[in-house]
Motif scaffolding. Structure first.
Motif, PDB file in Angstrom:
ATOM      1  N   ALA A  80     -14.273  -0.365  -0.943  1.00 46.94           N
ATOM      2  CA  ALA A  80     -12.990  -1.025  -0.677  1.00 46.94           C
ATOM      3  C   ALA A  80     -12.204  -1.220  -1.968  1.00 46.94           C
ATOM      4  CB  ALA A  80     -13.219  -2.369   0.008  1.00 46.94           C
ATOM      5  N   GLU A  81     -12.902  -1.561  -3.053  1.00 47.56           N
ATOM      6  CA  GLU A  81     -12.202  -1.767  -4.326  1.00 47.56           C
ATOM      7  C   GLU A  81     -11.639  -0.452  -4.841  1.00 47.56           C
ATOM      8  OE1 GLU A  81     -11.108  -2.064  -8.330  1.00 47.56           O
ATOM      9  OE2 GLU A  81     -12.870  -0.880  -7.680  1.00 47.56           O
ATOM     10  N   ARG A  82     -12.416   0.608  -4.725  1.00 51.04           N
ATOM     11  CA  ARG A  82     -11.922   1.912  -5.183  1.00 51.04           C
ATOM     12  C   ARG A  82     -10.716   2.346  -4.364  1.00 51.04           C
ATOM     13  NH1 ARG A  82     -17.791   4.974  -5.773  1.00 51.04           N
ATOM     14  NH2 ARG A  82     -18.436   3.961  -7.732  1.00 51.04           N
ATOM     15  N   TRP A  83     -10.766   2.065  -3.050  1.00 47.55           N
ATOM     16  CA  TRP A  83      -9.659   2.480  -2.185  1.00 47.55           C
ATOM     17  C   TRP A  83      -8.382   1.709  -2.533  1.00 47.55           C
ATOM     18  CZ3 TRP A  83      -6.052   0.668   1.121  1.00 47.55           C
ATOM     19  CH2 TRP A  83      -5.409   1.608   1.940  1.00 47.55           C
ATOM     20  N   ILE A  84      -8.486   0.393  -2.662  1.00 48.47           N
ATOM     21  CA  ILE A  84      -7.283  -0.399  -2.946  1.00 48.47           C
ATOM     22  C   ILE A  84      -6.734  -0.067  -4.331  1.00 48.47           C
ATOM     23  CG2 ILE A  84      -8.392  -2.456  -3.947  1.00 48.47           C
ATOM     24  CD1 ILE A  84      -5.585  -2.622  -1.359  1.00 48.47           C
ATOM     25  N   SER A  85      -7.632   0.248  -5.275  1.00 49.99           N
ATOM     26  CA  SER A  85      -7.196   0.609  -6.621  1.00 49.99           C
ATOM     27  C   SER A  85      -6.373   1.894  -6.610  1.00 49.99           C
ATOM     28  CB  SER A  85      -8.414   0.774  -7.529  1.00 49.99           C
ATOM     29  OG  SER A  85      -8.034   1.202  -8.819  1.00 49.99           O
ATOM     30  N   ALA A  86      -6.730   2.808  -5.709  1.00 51.07           N
ATOM     31  CA  ALA A  86      -6.058   4.110  -5.672  1.00 51.07           C
ATOM     32  C   ALA A  86      -4.877   4.154  -4.715  1.00 51.07           C
ATOM     33  CB  ALA A  86      -7.068   5.191  -5.275  1.00 51.07           C
ATOM     34  N   ASN A  87      -4.665   3.082  -3.935  1.00 48.09           N
ATOM     35  CA  ASN A  87      -3.680   3.182  -2.864  1.00 48.09           C
ATOM     36  C   ASN A  87      -2.674   2.033  -2.827  1.00 48.09           C
ATOM     37  OD1 ASN A  87      -4.429   5.608  -0.951  1.00 48.09           O
ATOM     38  ND2 ASN A  87      -6.377   4.662  -1.560  1.00 48.09           N
ATOM     39  N   THR A  88      -2.349   1.463  -3.985  1.00 46.31           N
ATOM     40  CA  THR A  88      -1.236   0.512  -4.016  1.00 46.31           C
ATOM     41  C   THR A  88      -0.044   1.159  -4.719  1.00 46.31           C
ATOM     42  OG1 THR A  88      -2.124  -0.512  -6.027  1.00 46.31           O
ATOM     43  CG2 THR A  88      -2.598  -1.607  -3.937  1.00 46.31           C
ATOM     44  N   ARG A  89       1.120   0.728  -4.334  1.00 48.52           N
ATOM     45  CA  ARG A  89       2.357   1.315  -4.859  1.00 48.52           C
ATOM     46  C   ARG A  89       2.519   1.027  -6.347  1.00 48.52           C
ATOM     47  NH1 ARG A  89       6.493   2.760  -1.491  1.00 48.52           N
ATOM     48  NH2 ARG A  89       6.169   2.477   0.762  1.00 48.52           N
ATOM     49  N   PRO A  90       3.310   1.835  -7.044  1.00 46.29           N
ATOM     50  CA  PRO A  90       3.690   1.495  -8.414  1.00 46.29           C
ATOM     51  C   PRO A  90       4.496   0.199  -8.430  1.00 46.29           C
ATOM     52  CG  PRO A  90       4.173   3.801  -7.934  1.00 46.29           C
ATOM     53  CD  PRO A  90       3.820   3.163  -6.628  1.00 46.29           C
TER      54      PRO A  90
ATOM     55  N   LEU B  56       0.829  -1.197   0.000  1.00 47.11           N
ATOM     56  CA  LEU B  56       0.000   0.000   0.000  1.00 47.11           C
ATOM     57  C   LEU B  56       0.869   1.254   0.000  1.00 47.11           C
ATOM     58  CD1 LEU B  56      -2.675  -1.025   2.657  1.00 47.11           C
ATOM     59  CD2 LEU B  56      -2.816  -1.241   0.164  1.00 47.11           C
ATOM     60  N   SER B  57       0.365   2.278  -0.679  1.00 45.40           N
ATOM     61  CA  SER B  57       1.052   3.576  -0.689  1.00 45.40           C
ATOM     62  C   SER B  57       0.517   4.494   0.403  1.00 45.40           C
ATOM     63  CB  SER B  57       0.872   4.246  -2.047  1.00 45.40           C
ATOM     64  OG  SER B  57      -0.509   4.405  -2.352  1.00 45.40           O
ATOM     65  N   SER B  58      -0.617   4.123   1.008  1.00 44.81           N
ATOM     66  CA  SER B  58      -1.226   4.928   2.066  1.00 44.81           C
ATOM     67  C   SER B  58      -2.110   4.027   2.910  1.00 44.81           C
ATOM     68  CB  SER B  58      -2.069   6.058   1.471  1.00 44.81           C
ATOM     69  OG  SER B  58      -2.817   6.720   2.478  1.00 44.81           O
ATOM     70  N   THR B  59      -2.293   4.396   4.158  1.00 44.85           N
ATOM     71  CA  THR B  59      -3.217   3.669   5.027  1.00 44.85           C
ATOM     72  C   THR B  59      -4.361   4.567   5.501  1.00 44.85           C
ATOM     73  OG1 THR B  59      -1.841   4.184   6.946  1.00 44.85           O
ATOM     74  CG2 THR B  59      -1.448   2.063   5.842  1.00 44.85           C
ATOM     75  N   LYS B  60      -4.412   5.803   5.008  1.00 47.50           N
ATOM     76  CA  LYS B  60      -5.462   6.734   5.396  1.00 47.50           C
ATOM     77  C   LYS B  60      -6.826   6.235   4.915  1.00 47.50           C
ATOM     78  CE  LYS B  60      -6.777  11.611   5.128  1.00 47.50           C
ATOM     79  NZ  LYS B  60      -6.427  12.936   4.562  1.00 47.50           N
ATOM     80  N   SER B  61      -7.787   6.174   5.830  1.00 47.84           N
ATOM     81  CA  SER B  61      -9.164   5.725   5.537  1.00 47.84           C
ATOM     82  C   SER B  61      -9.192   4.290   5.031  1.00 47.84           C
ATOM     83  CB  SER B  61      -9.834   6.645   4.509  1.00 47.84           C
ATOM     84  OG  SER B  61      -9.853   7.981   4.960  1.00 47.84           O
ATOM     85  N   ARG B  62      -8.206   3.512   5.419  1.00 47.20           N
ATOM     86  CA  ARG B  62      -8.116   2.131   4.941  1.00 47.20           C
ATOM     87  C   ARG B  62      -9.302   1.300   5.427  1.00 47.20           C
ATOM     88  NH1 ARG B  62      -3.112  -2.150   5.940  1.00 47.20           N
ATOM     89  NH2 ARG B  62      -4.308  -4.031   5.482  1.00 47.20           N
ATOM     90  N   PRO B  63      -9.969   0.555   4.545  1.00 43.45           N
ATOM     91  CA  PRO B  63     -11.053  -0.333   4.973  1.00 43.45           C
ATOM     92  C   PRO B  63     -10.514  -1.447   5.869  1.00 43.45           C
ATOM     93  CG  PRO B  63     -11.158   0.084   2.608  1.00 43.45           C
ATOM     94  CD  PRO B  63      -9.838   0.594   3.081  1.00 43.45           C
ATOM     95  N   ALA B  64     -11.412  -2.147   6.539  1.00 39.81           N
ATOM     96  CA  ALA B  64     -11.017  -3.244   7.417  1.00 39.81           C
ATOM     97  C   ALA B  64     -10.291  -4.328   6.614  1.00 39.81           C
ATOM     98  CB  ALA B  64     -12.251  -3.835   8.097  1.00 39.81           C
ATOM     99  N   ALA B  65      -9.349  -5.015   7.265  1.00 35.36           N
ATOM    100  CA  ALA B  65      -8.542  -6.036   6.593  1.00 35.36           C
ATOM    101  C   ALA B  65      -9.424  -7.123   5.974  1.00 35.36           C
ATOM    102  CB  ALA B  65      -7.557  -6.643   7.583  1.00 35.36           C
TER     103      ALA B  65
END
Length: 460
Positions: free
Chosen positions: A158-168, A120-129
């Motif tokens: 959750a899908e939108r969040w993970i799509s926007a918050n993983t590292r290159p 992950l590139s960020s953990t802000k507003s991260r959904p539950a594991a």
């Protein structure tokens, strides 16, 4: 990786406006690369004009354009550098899906769902594991679910969040990023160490996904290869404690016959014990594969298997999906001998129960493919009835698959040469001896006698 085909033959056209039935408008830029027309659409004229100006500027500066994609080479490099791990993992799933077995698809999804939260590139507003894992495992890394439409409503965010918050993907070249991802593979969901075989399998899938990133040009090399990280050592050898003897096998098969619907499955368990079939091979065994004389030795001609992976992971949406034999080509045949006892059991089964309309020997409660839950329940009940309480509490033949282990062990301990056993069982000789090394017993005295005889001969 082959070099890209590029060209300087580029023409850029003007911006055209398109108005849709809804009243909204888009602005399209069209350009031609080596005779092939390409276009891109934008919500505003300003964006379209900016993109067109960029194309014109690059073409005038002598920038080569990629013939396959129509894009300037510099733009492709930028796209590769910014490709997220999540987007790459989805494309990897799409690449593997058409040719993989259901179990393999499931294993790929499980492995990628394990490693992705560590990138992950960020953990802000991260959904539950648990929510992240659910959307990754059931939708993102399941090509059939993803192609059918958006995720369920409760997983959309959750899908939108993970799509926007993983590292290159390019960040994997940094050991500080890669090591936590590898460490994640070694843990279960509850944080406890995972089994060695599980870690090894997940690492292999992650390695292959990163190798695909190298193939696509997102990385210059696979950083896992040079990382000083080792998965726990995997124990491949079969535990001798699971292997039953012939008397126990007969008692178990007799116990199966005494159970409701058990008479229909006695031959199912018998082909695993006498012919070392895998459960998926036994489930899909058909009359056309049998060569059974009135009595004596027969033969089984195996060409297909139907392992169970679940409806979510098969191409057809069924729990089982017939395919070629494990580690074999689509048309390859494995010939396995049928001892006289098995020949008699199979002939009896055919006379009493016949086959399904498509020729299968064994069927489920409603006539469909035999399910793991059905034959698993019958086997568990038969173990309790046939074994002593101490044996039933031990690993002895705990799974129907252990019948296959008993068959291979019997062949090896009978003195059948390893290459022949490997051919019958569908193994390589190397794997056979690694897996069954601890189950080869009772031959040490004979081996020593042969050595003594050889030494005496050399002195005479």
């Amino acid at each position: 990786m082959s070099a890209r085909e590029t060209t300087f033959d580029v023409r850029v056209w003007g911006v055209s406006k398109r108005t849709w039935e809804s009243g909204a408008s888009t602005y399209r830029v069209r350009w031609i690369v080596a005779g092939q027309t390409w276009h891109d659409s934008f919500k505003t004229r300003a964006l379209a004009d900016s993109f067109r100006s960029e194309l014109l500027s690059l073409a005038r500066q002598g920038e080569p354009f990629d013939v396959t994609t129509g894009q300037p080479i510099s733009r492709l490099r930028e796209e590769k550098a910014s490709q997220s791990w999540y987007a790459h993992a989805c494309s990897y799933v799409d690449m593997k899906w058409p040719h993989a077995a259901g179990k393999s698809r499931q294993g790929i999804a499980e492995s990628l769902a394990t490693v992705t939260p560590a990138l992950l590139s960020s953990t802000k507003s991260r959904p539950a594991a648990a929510t992240l894992r659910s959307v990754l495992y059931t939708w993102s890394f399941n090509a059939r679910s993803r192609s059918a439409g958006p995720p369920p409503d409760e997983l959309v965010r959750a899908e939108r969040w993970i799509s926007a918050n993983t590292r290159p993907v390019a960040d994997l070249a940094d050991p500080a990023v890669l090591r936590p991802a590898l460490d994640a593979l070694a843990l279960r969901m509850d944080g406890k160490p995972a089994a060695a075989a599980t870690v090894s399998r997940k690492r292999a899938i992650f390695y292959n996904a990163v190798e695909y990133a190298v193939e696509l040009g997102h990385l210059t090399g696979n950083p896992i290869a040079s990382m000083k990280w080792r998965a726990p050592k995997v124990t491949e050898a079969v535990n001798p404690r699971v292997v039953i003897n012939h008397g126990q096998a007969r008692a178990l098969l007799a116990a199966v016959r005494q159970l409701p619907s058990g008479d229909r499955l006695a031959a199912f368990f018998a082909v695993m014990y006498y012919a070392a079939l895998r459960p998926g091979e036994a489930v899909d065994l058909r009359k056309e594969a049998l060569s059974l004389p009135a009595k004596g030795w027969g033969e089984l001609y195996l060409t297909t298997s139907a392992p169970s992976a679940g409806r979510s992971w098969s191409q057809s949406g069924t729990r089982r999906e017939p395919r070629q034999l494990k580690h074999r080509g689509a048309e390859e045949v494995r010939i396995v001998p049928s001892p006289p006892e098995l020949t008699a059991l199979l002939r009896e089964h055919l006379e009493e129960h016949g086959t399904t309309p498509d020729g299968r020997l064994f069927r489920g409660a409603r006539g469909g493919p035999l399910s793991e839950s059905l034959y698993g329940r019958i086997w568990a009940t038969a173990r309790t009835a046939a074994l002593t309480p101490e044996e039933a509490a031990s690993p002895l033949a705990r799974r129907p698959y252990d019948l296959r282990h008993a068959a291979v062990s019997t062949w090896l301990n009978s003195g059948v040469p390893a290459p022949q056993v490997a051919a019958w069982a569908g193994h390589s000789v190397d794997v056979l001896l690694r897996v069954y090394a601890k189950c080869i017993a009772g031959q040490e005295h004979a081996a020593r006698r042969r050595i003594e005889e050889a030494l005496r001969d050399s002195l005479s």
